[in-house]
Design a protein around this motif. Structure first.
Motif, PDB file in Angstrom:
ATOM      1  N   ARG A  35      87.041  35.942   4.727  1.00  0.00           N
ATOM      2  CA  ARG A  35      86.374  34.967   4.403  1.00  0.00           C
ATOM      3  C   ARG A  35      86.801  34.030   5.628  1.00  0.00           C
ATOM      4  NH1 ARG A  35      86.598  30.888  -0.512  1.00  0.00           N
ATOM      5  NH2 ARG A  35      85.611  29.142   0.400  1.00  0.00           N
ATOM      6  N   ALA A  36      88.110  33.752   5.862  1.00  0.00           N
ATOM      7  CA  ALA A  36      88.877  32.969   6.930  1.00  0.00           C
ATOM      8  C   ALA A  36      88.126  33.802   8.448  1.00  0.00           C
ATOM      9  CB  ALA A  36      90.139  33.511   7.039  1.00  0.00           C
ATOM     10  N   GLN A  37      88.270  34.901   8.262  1.00  0.00           N
ATOM     11  CA  GLN A  37      88.101  35.730   9.450  1.00  0.00           C
ATOM     12  C   GLN A  37      86.415  34.599  10.044  1.00  0.00           C
ATOM     13  OE1 GLN A  37      87.685  39.723   9.871  1.00  0.00           O
ATOM     14  NE2 GLN A  37      89.675  39.611  10.351  1.00  0.00           N
ATOM     15  N   GLY A  38      85.278  34.080   8.785  1.00  0.00           N
ATOM     16  CA  GLY A  38      84.147  34.000   8.912  1.00  0.00           C
ATOM     17  C   GLY A  38      84.060  31.946   9.559  1.00  0.00           C
ATOM     18  N   GLN A  40      86.440  31.287  11.512  1.00  0.00           N
ATOM     19  CA  GLN A  40      87.228  31.328  12.949  1.00  0.00           C
ATOM     20  C   GLN A  40      85.731  30.752  13.740  1.00  0.00           C
ATOM     21  OE1 GLN A  40      89.359  34.803  13.164  1.00  0.00           O
ATOM     22  NE2 GLN A  40      90.955  33.663  14.496  1.00  0.00           N
ATOM     23  N   GLY A  41      84.798  31.508  13.105  1.00  0.00           N
ATOM     24  CA  GLY A  41      83.615  31.572  14.278  1.00  0.00           C
ATOM     25  C   GLY A  41      82.500  32.147  13.430  1.00  0.00           C
ATOM     26  N   PRO A  42      80.541  32.079  14.076  1.00  0.00           N
ATOM     27  CA  PRO A  42      80.156  33.341  13.785  1.00  0.00           C
ATOM     28  C   PRO A  42      80.168  34.164  14.378  1.00  0.00           C
ATOM     29  CG  PRO A  42      79.479  30.913  15.351  1.00  0.00           C
ATOM     30  CD  PRO A  42      80.516  30.964  15.621  1.00  0.00           C
ATOM     31  N   THR A  43      79.715  35.256  13.286  1.00  0.00           N
ATOM     32  CA  THR A  43      79.619  36.896  13.794  1.00  0.00           C
ATOM     33  C   THR A  43      78.974  37.045  14.135  1.00  0.00           C
ATOM     34  OG1 THR A  43      79.405  37.166  10.957  1.00  0.00           O
ATOM     35  CG2 THR A  43      81.470  36.647  11.901  1.00  0.00           C
ATOM     36  N   GLY A  44      78.807  38.844  13.898  1.00  0.00           N
ATOM     37  CA  GLY A  44      77.497  39.324  14.358  1.00  0.00           C
ATOM     38  C   GLY A  44      77.163  40.747  14.754  1.00  0.00           C
ATOM     39  N   ALA A  45      75.611  41.001  14.931  1.00  0.00           N
ATOM     40  CA  ALA A  45      75.411  43.117  15.042  1.00  0.00           C
ATOM     41  C   ALA A  45      74.795  42.667  15.493  1.00  0.00           C
ATOM     42  CB  ALA A  45      76.583  43.656  14.246  1.00  0.00           C
ATOM     43  N   ILE A  62      73.243  37.938  12.835  1.00  0.00           N
ATOM     44  CA  ILE A  62      74.359  36.494  13.507  1.00  0.00           C
ATOM     45  C   ILE A  62      74.242  36.169  11.736  1.00  0.00           C
ATOM     46  CG2 ILE A  62      74.241  34.647  13.794  1.00  0.00           C
ATOM     47  CD1 ILE A  62      72.517  35.408  16.215  1.00  0.00           C
ATOM     48  N   GLY A  63      76.212  35.725  11.764  1.00  0.00           N
ATOM     49  CA  GLY A  63      76.144  35.472  10.280  1.00  0.00           C
ATOM     50  C   GLY A  63      76.860  33.743  10.583  1.00  0.00           C
ATOM     51  N   VAL A  64      76.318  32.908   9.745  1.00  0.00           N
ATOM     52  CA  VAL A  64      77.540  31.637  10.249  1.00  0.00           C
ATOM     53  C   VAL A  64      77.915  31.063   8.676  1.00  0.00           C
ATOM     54  CG1 VAL A  64      77.476  29.624  10.741  1.00  0.00           C
ATOM     55  CG2 VAL A  64      75.879  30.664  11.944  1.00  0.00           C
ATOM     56  N   LEU A  69      81.254  25.862   9.015  1.00  0.00           N
ATOM     57  CA  LEU A  69      80.041  24.124   9.805  1.00  0.00           C
ATOM     58  C   LEU A  69      81.323  23.555   8.892  1.00  0.00           C
ATOM     59  CD1 LEU A  69      76.280  26.109   8.127  1.00  0.00           C
ATOM     60  CD2 LEU A  69      77.629  25.892  10.163  1.00  0.00           C
ATOM     61  N   ALA A  70      81.519  23.812   8.284  1.00  0.00           N
ATOM     62  CA  ALA A  70      82.753  22.280   7.979  1.00  0.00           C
ATOM     63  C   ALA A  70      83.360  22.179   8.478  1.00  0.00           C
ATOM     64  CB  ALA A  70      82.848  22.710   5.819  1.00  0.00           C
ATOM     65  N   GLY A  71      84.325  22.664   9.572  1.00  0.00           N
ATOM     66  CA  GLY A  71      85.427  22.910  10.461  1.00  0.00           C
ATOM     67  C   GLY A  71      86.560  23.121   9.369  1.00  0.00           C
ATOM     68  N   ARG A  72      86.636  23.781   8.455  1.00  0.00           N
ATOM     69  CA  ARG A  72      88.032  24.626   8.049  1.00  0.00           C
ATOM     70  C   ARG A  72      88.734  24.886   8.469  1.00  0.00           C
ATOM     71  NH1 ARG A  72      87.508  25.924   1.706  1.00  0.00           N
ATOM     72  NH2 ARG A  72      89.692  25.067   2.615  1.00  0.00           N
ATOM     73  N   ASP A  73      89.839  24.704   8.468  1.00  0.00           N
ATOM     74  CA  ASP A  73      91.021  25.895   9.368  1.00  0.00           C
ATOM     75  C   ASP A  73      91.157  27.061   8.615  1.00  0.00           C
ATOM     76  OD1 ASP A  73      93.256  26.755  10.567  1.00  0.00           O
ATOM     77  OD2 ASP A  73      94.780  25.420   8.886  1.00  0.00           O
ATOM     78  N   PRO A  74      91.099  27.958   9.495  1.00  0.00           N
ATOM     79  CA  PRO A  74      90.887  29.286   8.503  1.00  0.00           C
ATOM     80  C   PRO A  74      91.942  29.995   8.126  1.00  0.00           C
ATOM     81  CG  PRO A  74      90.226  29.247  10.927  1.00  0.00           C
ATOM     82  CD  PRO A  74      90.102  27.671  10.418  1.00  0.00           C
ATOM     83  N   LEU A  75      93.369  29.491   8.085  1.00  0.00           N
ATOM     84  CA  LEU A  75      94.412  29.421   7.149  1.00  0.00           C
ATOM     85  C   LEU A  75      94.551  28.901   6.261  1.00  0.00           C
ATOM     86  CD1 LEU A  75      97.068  29.225  10.578  1.00  0.00           C
ATOM     87  CD2 LEU A  75      95.901  31.301   9.432  1.00  0.00           C
ATOM     88  N   ALA A  76      93.839  27.602   5.827  1.00  0.00           N
ATOM     89  CA  ALA A  76      93.775  27.335   4.921  1.00  0.00           C
ATOM     90  C   ALA A  76      92.959  27.056   3.854  1.00  0.00           C
ATOM     91  CB  ALA A  76      92.939  25.419   5.592  1.00  0.00           C
ATOM     92  N   VAL A  77      91.988  28.186   4.530  1.00  0.00           N
ATOM     93  CA  VAL A  77      90.979  28.978   3.735  1.00  0.00           C
ATOM     94  C   VAL A  77      91.481  29.743   3.004  1.00  0.00           C
ATOM     95  CG1 VAL A  77      88.689  30.252   4.764  1.00  0.00           C
ATOM     96  CG2 VAL A  77      88.291  28.026   5.534  1.00  0.00           C
ATOM     97  N   TYR A  78      92.203  30.767   4.529  1.00  0.00           N
ATOM     98  CA  TYR A  78      92.673  32.225   3.567  1.00  0.00           C
ATOM     99  C   TYR A  78      93.566  31.698   1.951  1.00  0.00           C
ATOM    100  CZ  TYR A  78      96.509  35.937   3.362  1.00  0.00           C
ATOM    101  OH  TYR A  78      96.605  37.368   3.054  1.00  0.00           O
TER     102      TYR A  78
END
Length: 98
Positions: A35-38, A40-45, A62-64, A69-78
């Motif tokens: 979830r925290a990696q998501g 960080q930025g868009p993901t894709g394959a 592509i996944g966002v 989109l809310a601009g949350r800090d990945p560490l806080a999300v984790y």
């Protein structure tokens, strides 16, 4: 009879979404890292290939995440995710992309 089957199906779906018992902290860390990696930025394959039956094929995915989109800090999300799942702070720092 149809209503009974539909009601039972709906109840099964709702119960499947409920977590039972305590969550393993290591498992929570793995789930929350994704979830925290998501955040960080868009993901894709990209998939490219060919088969003898259908010839060449390709796909783009592509996944966002809403956290990104809310601009949350990945560490806080984790941290929030681990606390929500286990009721305790993380047992280790997340392994995030650099």
């Amino acid at each position: 009879m149809r209503r009974l089957v539909s009601s039972l199906g709906l109840a099964a779906v709702l119960l499947a979404g409920c977590e039972t018992g305590p969550v393993d902290p290591e498992r929570a860390a793995q789930v929350c890292e994704r979830r925290a990696q998501g955040a960080q930025g868009p993901t894709g394959a990209v998939t490219l290939g060919a088969s003898s039956d259908e010839g060449p094929f390709g796909a783009v995915q592509i996944g966002v995440s809403g956290d990104y989109l809310a601009g949350r800090d990945p560490l806080a999300v984790y941290e929030d995710c681990v606390i929500q799942r286990t009721g305790a702070p993380p047992i280790r720092p997340p392994r995030l992309r650099s």
